[in-house]
Design a protein around this motif. Structure first.
Motif, mmCIF file in Angstrom:
data_model
loop_
_atom_site.group_PDB
_atom_site.id
_atom_site.type_symbol
_atom_site.label_atom_id
_atom_site.label_comp_id
_atom_site.label_asym_id
_atom_site.label_seq_id
_atom_site.Cartn_x
_atom_site.Cartn_y
_atom_site.Cartn_z
ATOM 1 N N SER A 54 -4.627 -5.432 2.494
ATOM 2 C CA SER A 54 -3.547 -5.822 1.583
ATOM 3 C C SER A 54 -4.131 -6.623 0.434
ATOM 4 N N ALA A 55 -3.291 -6.901 -0.549
ATOM 5 C CA ALA A 55 -3.681 -7.829 -1.619
ATOM 6 C C ALA A 55 -3.844 -9.225 -1.019
ATOM 7 N N THR A 65 0.732 -10.012 -4.658
ATOM 8 C CA THR A 65 1.777 -9.023 -4.981
ATOM 9 C C THR A 65 2.987 -9.718 -5.607
ATOM 10 N N GLU A 122 -4.090 -4.612 -4.549
ATOM 11 C CA GLU A 122 -4.858 -3.943 -3.489
ATOM 12 C C GLU A 122 -6.159 -3.375 -4.039
ATOM 13 N N PHE A 145 -0.961 0.057 0.899
ATOM 14 C CA PHE A 145 0.252 -0.066 0.081
ATOM 15 C C PHE A 145 0.318 0.917 -1.094
ATOM 16 N N ARG A 155 7.417 -2.967 0.125
ATOM 17 C CA ARG A 155 6.804 -4.241 0.518
ATOM 18 C C ARG A 155 6.316 -4.197 1.966
ATOM 19 N N GLY A 156 5.173 -4.771 2.188
ATOM 20 C CA GLY A 156 4.585 -4.773 3.537
ATOM 21 C C GLY A 156 3.983 -3.431 3.925
ATOM 22 N N GLY A 157 3.827 -2.525 2.924
ATOM 23 C CA GLY A 157 3.459 -1.143 3.226
ATOM 24 C C GLY A 157 2.010 -0.888 3.624
ATOM 25 N N SER A 158 1.150 -1.922 3.606
ATOM 26 C CA SER A 158 -0.245 -1.671 4.004
ATOM 27 C C SER A 158 -0.352 -1.267 5.475
ATOM 28 N N ASP A 159 0.549 -1.779 6.314
ATOM 29 C CA ASP A 159 0.555 -1.360 7.723
ATOM 30 C C ASP A 159 0.779 0.153 7.792
HETATM 31 N N1 ASP Z 1 0.636 -6.430 -0.775
HETATM 32 C C1 ASP Z 1 1.834 -5.691 -0.399
HETATM 33 C C2 ASP Z 1 3.005 -6.658 -0.209
HETATM 34 O O1 ASP Z 1 2.832 -7.857 -0.361
HETATM 35 C C3 ASP Z 1 1.638 -4.820 0.800
HETATM 36 C C4 ASP Z 1 1.318 -5.527 2.099
HETATM 37 O O2 ASP Z 1 1.019 -6.717 2.099
HETATM 38 O O3 ASP Z 1 1.371 -4.869 3.149
HETATM 39 O O4 ASP Z 1 4.083 -6.213 0.046
#
Ligand code: ASP
Ligand code: ADP
Ligand code: MG
Length: 457
Positions: free
Chosen positions: A36-37, A42, A123, A189, A203-207
């Motif tokens: 992730s970033a 982000t 990212e 992401f 958001r949170g898409g790196s998983d």
């Molecule tokens: N950097 C992105 C976010 O903050 C993706 C992630 O963290 O999974 O949403």
């Protein structure tokens, strides 16, 4: 073959990235790292995009600060070569981001395509830095632009992956690097649509990126490295004595994530489960802890009950204007919701009424006009969903009764069984949600102690 994904707090600064390097170096065999970033970047880039619309110099100044944070992070690198490579790369990303800021300013609004382009810098920066730190530590690493790997439908801000195209790109770009014994490093992401434009997975898409790449590589395991010891029985910010769940089924993990357990992006499970790949959630600050294993077998009837809550819910009620004799109302109403791209978290169906909990950002006016011919729409905002999950609920239905006794004094707008007997969800006023999570957690913890005592006596 292993995919290791590190979240924002796990790459927040040079010390955290050093921990990432030691975790990656400590694993054997082919490895793909998804990052992730850096934590907060982000959010920072999204705020730069908003500022660019009305104050370009301020947006560029904020962008320069973010760039500087990344430069300062790489100053910890020991060797000159990775340092030169990464400095050049970071500057290139910063220049691209500055051009995007100018483009947003010229357009006068934050178009989703430009926001995706800008926000992807986070990212791109982090993955370049992690690849450089690995190289610096003597781990042969190869950075690959994740936008060329994760291919999507091109929809901005929440793209839908194109699995077939991603699979092809993984075979073309990732597999050859792994075959050369390189550790592949990708930004999470981010991806790109059919026309090559940058997209993001929400958001949170790196998983989700890690799960997609893991599925394409038929990985032995997908590791999600974060800042807690695994998936816990509740959000530790809400329940201080929440416990680590040693094992969890794909279904339970997906339900918890859908109902707000932020530790996993809700879409992470599907690609892994489809190919029967275990997902393990681990703490990058305490890598010796076993974490939570998520797979097809799960925790069984002796496992914990876990609780999640999700704020920002709206309860939408569609009522038939007339009672159709053929009972077609629920199907028609559900179809309208689907046509309007409204995603239903949980709901209740009656012959002439449909009540659904949805995200509060739903466009109610558009929905009203879509169903105007056959239904009236009423909506209530300011709600939250609370969900309890665990096979113990199915094994001992008395648990559900005692759970409801524990929360009976609150105002419950809807009760649903999103996954049959092994889960229940309630829709409550947002202000009550955390209290209800805590009380349910206490009630289930007490019943687990009772059950242990029963077995012992
Ligand atoms: N950097 C992105 C976010 O903050 C993706 C992630 O963290 O999974 O949403
Ligand atoms: P990352 O940056 O590593 O992706 P996130 O902040 O997205 O991390 O997710 C980890 C956070 O999820 C934890 O710090 C915790 O506050 C929150 N969380 C919510 N529910 C749960 C849960 N059931 N188990 C573990 N963590 C949870
Ligand atoms: Mg996350």
């Amino acid at each position: 073959m292993r995919v290791l994904k590190f979240g924002g707090t796990s790459v927040v600064d040079a010390a955290a990235i050093a921990r990432v390097v030691s975790i990656v170096a400590g694993r054997e065999g082919p490895r793909t790292v998804v990052v992730s970033a850096l934590a907060g970047v982000t959010d920072g880039l999204l705020s730069v995009a908003d500022t660019a619309v009305h104050d370009t110099p301020a947006a560029l100044a904020a962008l320069a600060q973010l760039t500087e944070r990344h430069r300062a992070t790489v100053s910890a690198l020991g060797s000159a070569y990775p340092r030169q490579v990464v400095d050049l790369a970071l500057d290139g990303i910063a220049r691209g981001a500055a051009q995007t800021v100018q483009a947003i300013a010229a357009e006068g609004n934050t178009s989703p395509a430009l926001v995706d382009k800008l926000v992807a810098s986070g990212e791109l920066w982090s993955s370049r830095i992690v690849a450089a730190f690995l190289t610096d530590a003597g781990v042969a690493a190869q950075w690959i632009d994740a936008r060329h790997v994760v291919r999507t439908d091109g929809c901005h801000r929440a793209a839908v992956p194109d699995l077939a195209a991603t699979e092809k790109a993984v075979s073309r770009l990732v597999r050859p690097a792994l075959a050369l014994d390189r550790v592949v490093v990708l930004g999470g992401f981010i991806g790109s649509g059919p026309n090559g434009a940058t997209t993001t997975l929400g958001r949170g898409g790196s998983d989700y990126s890690a799960a997609l790449v893991g599925a394409c590589l038929l990985a032995d395991e997908i590791e999600i490295w974060t800042d807690v010891d695994g998936v816990l029985s509740a959000d530790p910010r809400v329940v201080a004595d929440a416990r680590v769940l040693p094992a969890l089924s794909y279904e339970d993990a997906e339900t918890l994530a859908t109902f707000g357990a932020k530790v996993l992006h809700p879409k992470t499970i599907e690609p892994a489960a489809a190919r029967d790949i275990p997902v393990r959630v681990l703490n990058s600050r305490r890598p010796e802890e076993p974490g939570t294993r998520i797979d097809g077998s799960g925790a069984g009837e002796t496992g914990c009950v876990a609780i999640a809550s999700r704020a920002g819910m709206c309860l939408v009620e569609l009522t038939a204007r007339e009672r159709p004799a053929d009972g077609s109302f629920p199907a028609r109403a559900l179809q309208s919701l689907s046509d309007a791209n409204v995603s239903v978290v949980v709901g209740e169906i009656h012959r002439d009424r449909l009540t659904v909990a949805v995200d509060h950002l739903v466009d109610l006016d558009a929905l009203r006009s879509r169903v105007a011919a056959f239904a009236e729409v009423r909506a209530r905002n300011g709600l939250a969903a609370v969900c309890a999950v665990g096979d113990r609920l199915a094994a001992d239905p008395r648990l559900v009764t005692s759970a409801f006794a524990a929360i009976a004094d609150g105002h419950i707008h809807l009760v649903a069984r999103p996954r049959g007997a092994s889960a229940f969800a309630v829709i409550v006023d947002a202000a009550d949600a955390h209290g209800i999570v805590a009380r349910l957690h206490d009630a289930f913890a007490a019943s687990a102690v009772d059950a242990e005592e029963e077995i012992a006596s």
